[in-house]
Motif scaffolding. Structure first.
Motif, PDB file in Angstrom:
ATOM      1  N   GLU A   1       0.840  -1.193   0.000  1.00 51.05           N
ATOM      2  CA  GLU A   1       0.000   0.000   0.000  1.00 51.05           C
ATOM      3  C   GLU A   1       0.877   1.247   0.000  1.00 51.05           C
ATOM      4  O   GLU A   1       2.031   1.196   0.451  1.00 51.05           O
TER       5      GLU A   1
ATOM      6  N   THR B   1      -6.044  -0.612   4.257  1.00 56.03           N
ATOM      7  CA  THR B   1      -7.279  -1.201   3.744  1.00 56.03           C
ATOM      8  C   THR B   1      -8.084  -1.752   4.916  1.00 56.03           C
ATOM      9  O   THR B   1      -7.566  -2.516   5.729  1.00 56.03           O
TER      10      THR B   1
ATOM     11  N   THR C   1     -12.481  -1.572   1.918  1.00 60.42           N
ATOM     12  CA  THR C   1     -12.192  -0.290   1.285  1.00 60.42           C
ATOM     13  C   THR C   1     -10.711   0.024   1.444  1.00 60.42           C
ATOM     14  O   THR C   1     -10.164  -0.072   2.556  1.00 60.42           O
TER      15      THR C   1
ATOM     16  N   ARG D   1      -6.690   0.887  -0.987  1.00 62.31           N
ATOM     17  CA  ARG D   1      -5.911   0.913  -2.224  1.00 62.31           C
ATOM     18  C   ARG D   1      -4.686   0.025  -2.062  1.00 62.31           C
ATOM     19  O   ARG D   1      -3.973   0.108  -1.069  1.00 62.31           O
ATOM     20  N   LYS D   2      -4.450  -0.821  -3.075  1.00 57.48           N
ATOM     21  CA  LYS D   2      -3.275  -1.675  -3.101  1.00 57.48           C
ATOM     22  C   LYS D   2      -2.380  -1.273  -4.277  1.00 57.48           C
ATOM     23  O   LYS D   2      -2.868  -0.999  -5.379  1.00 57.48           O
ATOM     24  N   THR D   3      -1.072  -1.232  -4.013  1.00 59.90           N
ATOM     25  CA  THR D   3      -0.109  -0.903  -5.060  1.00 59.90           C
ATOM     26  C   THR D   3       0.635  -2.164  -5.504  1.00 59.90           C
ATOM     27  O   THR D   3       0.521  -3.216  -4.892  1.00 59.90           O
TER      28      THR D   3
ATOM     29  N   GLU E   1      -6.642   1.663 -11.229  1.00 55.44           N
ATOM     30  CA  GLU E   1      -6.066   2.932 -11.670  1.00 55.44           C
ATOM     31  C   GLU E   1      -4.724   2.622 -12.324  1.00 55.44           C
ATOM     32  O   GLU E   1      -3.829   2.073 -11.685  1.00 55.44           O
TER      33      GLU E   1
ATOM     34  N   ASP F   1      -2.495   0.151  -9.615  1.00 46.50           N
ATOM     35  CA  ASP F   1      -3.144   0.242  -8.303  1.00 46.50           C
ATOM     36  C   ASP F   1      -4.535  -0.388  -8.365  1.00 46.50           C
ATOM     37  O   ASP F   1      -5.292  -0.178  -9.323  1.00 46.50           O
TER      38      ASP F   1
ATOM     39  N   LEU G   1      -8.150  -0.512  -6.538  1.00 43.66           N
ATOM     40  CA  LEU G   1      -8.996   0.282  -5.652  1.00 43.66           C
ATOM     41  C   LEU G   1     -10.202  -0.538  -5.219  1.00 43.66           C
ATOM     42  O   LEU G   1     -10.874  -1.172  -6.053  1.00 43.66           O
TER      43      LEU G   1
ATOM     44  N   ASP H   1     -13.742  -0.149  -3.058  1.00 45.58           N
ATOM     45  CA  ASP H   1     -14.676   0.826  -2.490  1.00 45.58           C
ATOM     46  C   ASP H   1     -15.911   0.097  -1.976  1.00 45.58           C
ATOM     47  O   ASP H   1     -16.823  -0.218  -2.735  1.00 45.58           O
TER      48      ASP H   1
END
Length: 396
Positions: A133, A147, A159, A161-163, A200, A215, A217, A219
């Motif tokens: 992340e 997360t 919810t 974001r993971k990189t 993304e 990335d 996402l 939600d």
């Protein structure tokens, strides 16, 4: 001479077949690698070839129709695949290594695991685990994920974001780590693409440009209760397996050595063929070129010997795996640094033309640098080795 026949690490007919398939695939991938590198595009056609060849079932148990490859066989396949395209090898390496880990630790609920293994064999399904992340960096450093998993009726809402989400353009499902606030623990969840899941496209990097590591996402993504796989201590629904203690991560050094091997082959052939009009023969006859070729060979032989000997010991001695963590980390460090050195030497042999995008060396040079940032990190490995040495000397 055929590289399989002359390779001392191909020991039997089964390994020869595994190596041959990877060589055939690598030949296909090599033709596409430059374009995907230039565009930063994901090589969907390579994965169609992997699926068609049965490669995706490499480490799936035989009882579900897979090949049940050992760690040694997996790295043999991965190293040769990387000779064609490092990005594809590293990306698919996360899938085959995850399947090897799952076979070892049995952390998934039995029905989920059985159904997924059959989907891998029959449909070419793939998996990866996303833990990195922006705010925590590498999960190997121990940061708590941002997360969040919030309980809701029948399951959880995720919810975050993971990189570095390699393979995400092609995956229909994946696992993610999330912090379950009302339980005060980090858990792993099996997630299917659907409402609330988006990508993304952030992956625009120096090297390994075709891994699709964008990335991810999430939600308020609903995950049912039975898709919660394990908590941060690795306690799963099955729980009768054993940890691989990082063994499956040897797919990483195998990939970078495969790239280096390809660079070595290119440079040696170039040296044997290139005859400038200032010389009576090819540059391969020059002492300083032979010195560089010899240095490449020394680096490659040393790193490959360590890689395959550690993998063989890991396969043969399950009870010793917990104590092998420093060697596993050392293998990655040695292989990555050797790969950097080999590609650098290859470029010195070829000279200024090695900088041209019409040749593969500049891509290989960029790709091997990515190994410095794959786990485990070099400082962590050195610390583990130092601490073990001190303990053995009775200092701790």
């Amino acid at each position: 001479m055929n590289s399989i026949q002359s390779d001392p690490f191909v020991r039997n007919e089964r390994e020869k077949e595994i190596a041959s398939r990877s060589d055939r695939l690598a030949d296909l991938f090599e033709k596409r690698a430059a374009l995907h590198d230039r565009e930063g595009s994901f090589p969907f056609e390579n994965f169609a070839d992997l699926r068609e060849s049965g490669y995706l079932a490499l480490t799936v148990p035989k009882e579900f129709g897979g090949e049940e490859a050992s760690l040694y066989e997996m790295i043999l396949a991965q190293e040769r695949l990387a000779k064609g395209d490092g990005s594809t090898a590293l990306a698919v390496g996360w899938h085959v290594s995850q399947m090897l880990q799952l076979r070892m630790n049995l952390s998934w609920p039995q029905k989920l695991y059985t159904d997924f293994c059959r989907r891998v064999v029959e449909e070419g399904a793939m998996i990866n685990k996303f833990a990195s992340e922006p705010s925590t960096g590498s999960p190997s450093r121990g940061g708590r994920p941002q997360t969040a998993a919030v309980r809701t009726e029948g399951g959880y809402l995720l919810t975050g974001r993971k990189t570095f989400s390699s393979l995400i353009p092609i995956l229909d499902q994946f696992t993610v780590t999330a912090f379950v606030e009302d339980e005060e623990q980090v858990c792993t969840f099996f997630v299917r693409k659907g409402p609330g899941v988006s990508i993304e496209e952030t992956w625009d990097t120096l090297g390994m440009r075709g891994t699709g590591s964008h990335d991810l996402l999430l939600d308020a993504v609903f995950v049912p209760e039975d898709a919660k796989i394990e908590n941060s201590d690795g306690e799963g629904a099955v729980g009768s397996g054993m940890s691989d203690h990082g063994g499956a991560l040897l797919h990483i050094p195998a990939c970078y050595l495969g790239i280096a091997w390809a660079a070595r082959d290119f440079a040696v052939k170039f040296a044997a063929d290139y005859r400038p009009n200032s010389l009576p023969g090819p540059i391969a006859e020059l002492p300083h070129i032979q010195q560089k070729i010899g240095e490449m060979e020394s680096e490659l032989i040393t790193a490959r010997t360590l890689l395959y000997s550690v993998a063989d010991r890991w396969d043969r001695l399950p009870a010793a795996r917990a104590s092998m963590k420093p060697e596993l980390g050392l293998t990655k460090t040695v292989a990555t640094n050797a790969a950097l050195r080999i590609v650098d030497l290859a470029m010195r042999i070829v000279g200024g033309s090695s900088l041209s995008r019409s040749l593969p060396l500049e891509r290989m040079y960029r790709d091997v640098r990515a190994g410095l940032h794959n786990p485990p990190m070099e400082d962590t490995v050195i610390a583990m080795l130092a601490q073990r040495a001190i303990r053995e000397a009775g200092g701790l």
